[in-house]
Design a protein around this motif. Sequence first.
Motif, PDB file in Angstrom:
ATOM      1  N   ASP A  13       0.848  -1.178   0.000  1.00 49.86           N
ATOM      2  CA  ASP A  13       0.000   0.000   0.000  1.00 49.86           C
ATOM      3  C   ASP A  13       0.888   1.234   0.000  1.00 49.86           C
ATOM      4  N   GLU A  14       0.329   2.272  -0.471  1.00 52.42           N
ATOM      5  CA  GLU A  14       1.140   3.476  -0.603  1.00 52.42           C
ATOM      6  C   GLU A  14       1.715   3.896   0.745  1.00 52.42           C
ATOM      7  N   GLY A  15       2.978   4.068   0.743  1.00 50.70           N
ATOM      8  CA  GLY A  15       3.650   4.521   1.951  1.00 50.70           C
ATOM      9  C   GLY A  15       3.824   3.467   2.995  1.00 50.70           C
ATOM     10  N   ALA A  16       3.326   2.315   2.709  1.00 42.46           N
ATOM     11  CA  ALA A  16       3.411   1.233   3.701  1.00 42.46           C
ATOM     12  C   ALA A  16       4.464   0.213   3.265  1.00 42.46           C
ATOM     13  N   PRO A  17       5.015  -0.461   4.195  1.00 45.17           N
ATOM     14  CA  PRO A  17       5.951  -1.516   3.827  1.00 45.17           C
ATOM     15  C   PRO A  17       5.177  -2.698   3.249  1.00 45.17           C
ATOM     16  N   PRO A  18       5.869  -3.611   2.594  1.00 39.05           N
ATOM     17  CA  PRO A  18       5.186  -4.817   2.098  1.00 39.05           C
ATOM     18  C   PRO A  18       4.692  -5.667   3.272  1.00 39.05           C
TER      19      PRO A  18
ATOM     20  N   VAL B  81      12.987 -15.660  -1.443  1.00 39.68           N
ATOM     21  CA  VAL B  81      12.569 -14.277  -1.689  1.00 39.68           C
ATOM     22  C   VAL B  81      11.404 -14.334  -2.685  1.00 39.68           C
ATOM     23  N   VAL B  82      10.269 -13.776  -2.303  1.00 36.93           N
ATOM     24  CA  VAL B  82       9.071 -13.891  -3.154  1.00 36.93           C
ATOM     25  C   VAL B  82       8.558 -12.508  -3.522  1.00 36.93           C
ATOM     26  N   ASP B  83       7.745 -12.530  -4.547  1.00 38.90           N
ATOM     27  CA  ASP B  83       7.178 -11.271  -5.021  1.00 38.90           C
ATOM     28  C   ASP B  83       5.802 -10.998  -4.448  1.00 38.90           C
ATOM     29  N   ASP B  84       5.188 -12.010  -3.895  1.00 35.45           N
ATOM     30  CA  ASP B  84       3.830 -11.823  -3.385  1.00 35.45           C
ATOM     31  C   ASP B  84       3.520 -12.895  -2.350  1.00 35.45           C
ATOM     32  N   THR B  85       2.866 -12.498  -1.300  1.00 39.31           N
ATOM     33  CA  THR B  85       2.493 -13.461  -0.265  1.00 39.31           C
ATOM     34  C   THR B  85       0.992 -13.449  -0.023  1.00 39.31           C
TER      35      THR B  85
ATOM     36  N   GLY C 294       9.628 -10.548   9.567  1.00 38.72           N
ATOM     37  CA  GLY C 294       8.969  -9.326  10.016  1.00 38.72           C
ATOM     38  C   GLY C 294       9.658  -8.108   9.436  1.00 38.72           C
ATOM     39  N   GLN C 295       9.141  -6.956   9.795  1.00 38.79           N
ATOM     40  CA  GLN C 295       9.737  -5.734   9.273  1.00 38.79           C
ATOM     41  C   GLN C 295      11.108  -5.489   9.883  1.00 38.79           C
ATOM     42  N   GLN C 296      11.352  -6.110  11.008  1.00 37.95           N
ATOM     43  CA  GLN C 296      12.689  -6.054  11.606  1.00 37.95           C
ATOM     44  C   GLN C 296      13.354  -7.420  11.437  1.00 37.95           C
ATOM     45  N   PRO C 297      14.667  -7.427  11.316  1.00 35.95           N
ATOM     46  CA  PRO C 297      15.337  -8.718  11.120  1.00 35.95           C
ATOM     47  C   PRO C 297      15.111  -9.659  12.320  1.00 35.95           C
TER      48      PRO C 297
END
Lengths: 554, 1050
Positions: free
Chosen positions: B927-932, B946-950, B977-980
Amino acid sequence: MLREGQTKRLVRTARQSAAKCVLPWSCCLGLLGLAGCFKPDDGREPPLDRIYFPTGLALSPDSDRLYVANSDWDLQFNAGSVQVYDAAALRELLPRSCKDDADCSGPNERCDNAPAAEATEFGISGTYWCVDAETGDPCRGLGVQSPGKRLTEPGLCGALDNRNSGLLLDSVSIASFATDLIYRPNPLGEGGRLFLPTRSDATLIWIDVPNGTSNGTGRELECGQGSGRKCDANHRRGDGSNERAPNGDALPVEPYGIGASADGTAIVVSHQTEGQVSLFTNDWEREGSGPELAFILRELAPRPVSVAAIPMPAIAQLDRQAGGSRVLGYQPGFWVTSRGTPFVQLVRYFDAVDSPDGYPFLSGAFVDRLSTSATSDVRGMAVDDSRRSACETACDPADLACLEACAGIALEVYLANRTPGSILIGNTTSVRRGQLSNDRLQVSNLMPIEDGPSRAVMGHVLDEQGVPQRRVFVPSFDSSVVTIYDPDAHAISARVHAGRGPTAVVVDDAHAIAYVSHFTDSYVGVIDLDTRHAAFGTLILALGKPTEPRGDDN
Amino acid sequence: MPIRNCSPAGAPAPLYTAARWNLARLGLVASLATACGQDNATAALRALGVTGETSAICLERDADGAFTIGRDRADCPDYQTPRGAPGERHLHLLVTQPISGEVALVDLGTSIGEAVIDFEPSQPGYSFMPVGADPGAIVSTPGGMASFVGVAETGREGIFGLPSTCIGSRPESSPLRDIRTWPACRLPAAPGPLLLLDDPALDDDQDPSTPDRVRARCDSEYVDRAELLGTALAAEREVCAADLARERPLSGRRKLVVTLPSLAEVWVLDAQELLDRTPGTFEACAPEATAVLGVEPLDVAQRLPADLVPSSPSCAPVGFNHGPAAESYRAWPEDVALDDEGVLYVADSQAPVIHVLDASNPCALSTLPSLHPLSYSDPNAVVTTRRLDVSALTSAGKRFLYAIDNSTSRTAGTLMAFDVSPGSTERTPIVRERSPFNPQEAPDRITLPRDVADIQFVTQDSPQPNNLGIYVEGISCDPNPSTSLDSVATLYRPRADLSAGANPGLLRGTYALAALHSGQLAVVDVEDLDGVCRRPVEVNHDAVEDEFGCRNDDPSVPPSTPTTGGYRLLGTQTVTNELSCNVVAAHRARSRGFFTNEAGTAKSAGLRAFPTLTLDSGRSVATDLSDEGRDQPKMLGARYVAGERAVLYVGPLPYATDDQGSRLELDPKLADRSSLLLSYEEPRNFVPAEDFSATYEGVVRAPSRAIFRAPTTEEGYGIVDEGLNASFCNSGVQDMDLSADVGRGLAVPAGAPLATFARQSADYVQVTASLLDEDDPYWSSAEGASCGSELYASNGDNPTALLGRPLCDSVFGPANVPLPFASRDLRIVAATEDQLLVEPREFDPNVNSAQRRQQLMQFLSCCFPGPSEFQIRAGRQWVMRGSVTGVGHHVTTDPTSRRCVNDCSPLVQKLAGRAFELSCSENCPRDEGAPPAIGLANPEQDFACVVDDTTGGIDPGEPGSECVFQSLTSRLAIYRGQQPSRRDMRFRWQFSDGFSPFTFSLTSTERNRSSPRSLLLLPEVGQLVVTDGSAPGLTFVAVSSSSLTTTALY
């Protein structure tokens, strides 16, 4: 880490707790009466000629010396003792078995082979022992025991006085509560050394013994004893302020079980309340120096009791001998069992060469579960390496491939399990695809026996052809039985009706007899192990007058 | 011998009638009437000591009221004769008393207080028949005239005959009886197992109207049977008479087959001749025939099922080293079993063979091809046996032999199954199909919770009447809803509430009961006639197995939906609706309960709660859609079939992917809690209430101690040396080569990416030891004091001016305080079973020199001079650990190089214990401005998963599906997650229950220990008799009851 004062406090605690009946043989309480234990004596010297609550037996390699450890368990005296008997002379006093008169070569002898119904004046006949032709006395003056007496003191005949000067060769006093006794021959020369863990002062005692005969001093036991025949402080290890392991550790309290490598250079002692085992190294080259406390291994199961050395494969012995290449990476092992814990702990011994810093130590290795029995309380282990040894003997000593193959042959292991009374039957196995066994232990079978087994030792009986056949000997303290188990037949060969509180057994394979110490009534019995004899599997002699606990001094 | 029950009128009757009748007479009905689950009842009588072996005998009451007349076993129990009247028949047991050297007689037809017979009433307490020390095997003639007991007393080995006329309580008028009462003969060695066989009668004139002829001895002429009646010496005796010629049933002449283990021989004695001997004498036995047991060389291989055929010879098990095989073995017969075709099987505890003899004519025992106990997992093992039993023919015409493995290998104490069906040519243990689903159990061994002491087959049925009122045995349950309800097979279907019909406690068919050394009995399925009705309602007509272990279902059964079709009839299930089609499997442990998540039952295979995540600090964190939750990795189930509905039971509730109320969300963008999916191909993998964890860079192998040795050359690596304790490959350690293999499987590009992947993902050693105490003498030694000097040898500059322990402390720090740098981590460059070659994990060969590596390892070795604690962790991946099953892997030792390599054996391919987390490429929708939805990949480090879509989660066939974790029970994916992710982040979950083997205890409050010795089935009364070496007396197990109740008699 214990500090010195703390050690002493713990030692006192051990002595006090022992007086409160914290016994390795818990049933002693019942045997000794419900009134409780006895107060320690004020310091009476122990009668060194008396067998008194014996807990350990050992034989010299030539079977001519019998060593007895007396524990002074009720603290009637201020010490225990170690005695040495002339086993050769004792054997001469054993009844000789016969089938007919021709077997009795002595003057005026005949074979007592009359039918049992034809009782003699002694009230007994058909013993198939050589007897005096005139008197027919099968007991040769020791007296025939009444049937009632035989219930508690098995054996046809009365006891032999152990104080006979021809039998009792020497004795020394040691601390009370010796729990076991092992002998290791000196690989560098004659004679050997006795090792005894003693609980009262929490020490390991060592005593040198000459080779069969006295060493010129007229003494059979050398522990620095003076005229009072008390072993000196140098022969106690663990109670001196300077007797610390190189890392400063002191010997823990409550030493109990003991195991030693075949060459006697590594001795492992369990500490039954501490969850620890201690390592002593014994340098034979330093004559008279005795064992030294080398290491304390901690964080084992809470109540370690039995320790058994694992026989080393011949190829590993070659690899580890002086100047050996040490390419196999084999460290000698010990198995340690614990009370109430269904596991066997494998402990490895790193000597000064294997140790990175030159200090010998023990390292805990695998822990194998005893899954056969629902509950486990293993008090003794017998290890049989005869099949592997036979394989190795057949190899050319230089044929390393042959020796390596032999090293893979499983050792057979028999564990005396106290509850339920049973012999747990196992063997070494490997989870590795390596060449050497890594001494993993698996137990997969069980033989129920009478309650309360306390030890397990390997030995032999003579079969109908006079050929030695291996057997496992297990004294059951609670049941007054010594079980003789045939591992090939997976069957009980005999249940020897022993006296009260059999503790230790030592087998004289060369003469087809076994000695069993009777803790409760303080004597040593002799068992006939020749199946051709009518008396096979019975007590044929009692050494020392059986005396009930706190009975009259003899 | 199958258990069949007949009513007094002889008409078929429901099961249990006979058992109840007999037990009622034992006064035990009250104790068994409460049988909803195990119920141990104990009699107050204390007469018997520990027991050895037993035999059963049917005796009739004589005119004096004593049971002295032998009768056919089929005549017991007696439902007709009034109690106490002459002619009344009771089943009796003869029980050896090993410690006292006696044989006790137990009357099973009387009250429990009178059951144990006092042999000599004039003596206080109970006394039994004295026979000498160490009585072993005991057998009774089928007609009950006599019994024979082998005595192994050293020097007095022999056989004692016990005429039934004298085994009861001595009448006052009779003379005293002692060991001299019995006819006996002396053997040259201790007898082993005994057997009674018939020398068959001869119909030499082929005229059915004339009686068959018999012979008195194996070498004598056949004569009319009447000529032998009453002519035997024992037949004429005034006391203790025994005339076996009068036995019924009798087809020939009774022969006693005696094994002599130490001689490897089998002797055949004439039973009557032994009874004819003068009581009190002990002359040598006179064998009429002997057979010497030889040992055939191994000439066969195990037949492998298709799913275990290795792709190449190198993928077959190579076995461990058990030392040189003996050139010749000495046979040692340990146990015998006879099938109903006269084939005798002999277990051998010394030689790797089960002897097979044609015993249809005991006078001419002949050898048949032996069975060869082998081990699939350890082909070099010398496998011997100690106990065995052979089954009756199953309804499918099969016969099986079970034997206890007596080897020194890891399978000792387990069971082997042999197919000895008529016409079978198999001579090695059965290797079961579907073993890859059950790799914890050797494919050719039945592993029970403890080691097996004895084994006994039971064949029984509970026949239902067909529409003609006829009871037919051996009918399998038929769950097909299209089957006419007139078919008797439909009567065996389970009730909808599972209260009747097919169920785990109903043993209908053929089973093996195994006595365990731990004092338990365990049940093994052989042929469960209701087994086909224990399965899911849903059908799978495909040939490919689904997650429920079903395939190739009956095409006539309609396809299933969540609410219709399948095994349903008018909306009611015709099967138990258990979770797997493999709940019942031949030659595997039987389940104790239903394996189901059905409403109203305990949930066998779900989770106690949704998985939770803890950080490396141990703090629990949410994995929801909050910002903090998005920072954390997510663990979610992954579908088995794309787009299909999936269900997970959590607590008592089902959560489904299509349920709006209790939704199971598999899309990482939408999921607000962790989850996984379970698979039920093999229910035995569900260890009850097992705890699981998935830990980032988790521990692969438990902590241990090793010596860290420095490299001896500049090119070398540090060595982790555990000596003989090492078992690195066995623990699944993956070095750089194995990691590279994994990378190839994940399509990591060759070259630098693959090399980097291998370095990052290789397992590493974490040194967890503390430094030696400051006052340890080592630090004052020359070596200890100079630790670290080598680090500065090349540049000559030590900026810290520290050496020895202070320097070690500054670099390695305390063991329990995490350092910001990984100085204690050592990458495993190469692993063998015996040792590891390591280098500092921070070491980069592209940057650092080999000399530096040597220096660093020298320094570490100096700082940790003795055996030091360490553990092994996985690199940059998640480690799945079960508290019981451990970390799954398929790493093995290459027998030549001893390197740790991938095991290509089909048996272990389904084992899994590691998962790489999925991360998003730059192409992932956002989403705009949002992380994947999940964390972004690092192009420098992430070369796989590594994938392009979940969206919707990762379904089979989708990119990233190669990174979905699939074990024998679970299927899931872990999303970054967004953090490692950090080391020791941990997901945890627990099974709600699982598969429990059907075992039950032989102990009770009063008999609180047990070491079962032997089993004897009494099919007449549906009871199994267990002798015990620890507990006094006997334990009776009602095998025909649905709860296997036990009753003690002592």
